[in-house]
Design a protein around this motif. Structure first.
Motif, PDB file in Angstrom:
ATOM      1  N   ALA A 197       0.859  -1.198   0.000  1.00  0.00           N
ATOM      2  CA  ALA A 197       0.000   0.000   0.000  1.00  0.00           C
ATOM      3  C   ALA A 197       0.891   1.243   0.000  1.00  0.00           C
ATOM      4  O   ALA A 197       1.763   1.396   0.861  1.00  0.00           O
ATOM      5  N   THR A 198       0.689   2.095  -0.992  1.00  0.00           N
ATOM      6  CA  THR A 198       1.471   3.325  -1.017  1.00  0.00           C
ATOM      7  C   THR A 198       0.740   4.369  -0.191  1.00  0.00           C
ATOM      8  O   THR A 198      -0.471   4.543  -0.321  1.00  0.00           O
ATOM      9  N   ARG A 199       1.486   5.051   0.667  1.00  0.00           N
ATOM     10  CA  ARG A 199       0.869   6.038   1.539  1.00  0.00           C
ATOM     11  C   ARG A 199       0.499   7.277   0.749  1.00  0.00           C
ATOM     12  O   ARG A 199       1.240   7.732  -0.095  1.00  0.00           O
ATOM     13  N   LYS A 200      -0.651   7.817   1.074  1.00  0.00           N
ATOM     14  CA  LYS A 200      -1.126   9.025   0.407  1.00  0.00           C
ATOM     15  C   LYS A 200      -0.343  10.210   0.960  1.00  0.00           C
ATOM     16  O   LYS A 200      -0.205  10.362   2.166  1.00  0.00           O
ATOM     17  N   VAL A 201       0.179  11.026   0.073  1.00  0.00           N
ATOM     18  CA  VAL A 201       0.935  12.207   0.492  1.00  0.00           C
ATOM     19  C   VAL A 201      -0.064  13.330   0.742  1.00  0.00           C
ATOM     20  O   VAL A 201      -0.831  13.692  -0.141  1.00  0.00           O
ATOM     21  N   PRO A 202      -0.067  13.887   1.975  1.00  0.00           N
ATOM     22  CA  PRO A 202      -1.019  14.963   2.243  1.00  0.00           C
ATOM     23  C   PRO A 202      -0.658  16.226   1.463  1.00  0.00           C
ATOM     24  O   PRO A 202       0.480  16.683   1.513  1.00  0.00           O
ATOM     25  N   LEU A 203      -1.622  16.759   0.734  1.00  0.00           N
ATOM     26  CA  LEU A 203      -1.394  17.978  -0.039  1.00  0.00           C
ATOM     27  C   LEU A 203      -2.038  19.168   0.666  1.00  0.00           C
ATOM     28  O   LEU A 203      -3.085  19.031   1.288  1.00  0.00           O
ATOM     29  N   ARG A 204      -1.405  20.311   0.559  1.00  0.00           N
ATOM     30  CA  ARG A 204      -1.950  21.542   1.105  1.00  0.00           C
ATOM     31  C   ARG A 204      -1.770  22.633   0.059  1.00  0.00           C
ATOM     32  O   ARG A 204      -0.890  22.559  -0.785  1.00  0.00           O
ATOM     33  N   LYS A 205      -2.584  23.684   0.173  1.00  0.00           N
ATOM     34  CA  LYS A 205      -2.519  24.767  -0.803  1.00  0.00           C
ATOM     35  C   LYS A 205      -1.790  25.972  -0.224  1.00  0.00           C
ATOM     36  O   LYS A 205      -2.108  26.433   0.861  1.00  0.00           O
ATOM     37  N   CYS A 206      -0.817  26.465  -0.978  1.00  0.00           N
ATOM     38  CA  CYS A 206      -0.124  27.698  -0.595  1.00  0.00           C
ATOM     39  C   CYS A 206      -1.119  28.850  -0.750  1.00  0.00           C
ATOM     40  O   CYS A 206      -1.747  28.993  -1.798  1.00  0.00           O
TER      41      CYS A 206
END
Length: 92
Positions: A3-12
């Motif tokens: 299972a590949t871990r989901k990379v948390p994305l955030r908005k600048c």
């Protein structure tokens, strides 16, 4: 199948780009109304994310976008701290 871990994305808040959380710096306003740079990304409070770029920090300072996002006045030392972190002067 691993299972590949989901990379948390955030908005600048300045560039409006979605980036992995690790590539951004978080600025937080807590319940007491204190505003500070959250290098851990885990502190409680209202957070706003900025790209790790001096131009972005300068733009945020000039436009007052952090003040609008966090609904409070931003002390100039917060911007100084952001610039120091980006320039690698202060590692926690």
């Amino acid at each position: 199948m691993a299972a590949t871990r989901k990379v948390p994305l955030r908005k600048c808040i300045v560039t409006q780009e979605m980036k992995p959380k690790k590539e951004l710096i978080r600025v937080v306003r807590n319940k007491e109304g204190e505003v500070f740079v959250d290098t851990t990304g885990k502190k409680n409070g209202r957070g706003a994310y900025l790209s790790r770029s001096l131009e972005v920090v300068q733009s945020a300072e000039n436009s007052g976008i952090l003040k609008r996002h966090l609904n409070t006045d931003i002390d100039p030392t917060v911007y100084d701290e952001l610039k120091n972190i980006i320039e690698g002067k202060k590692i926690e």
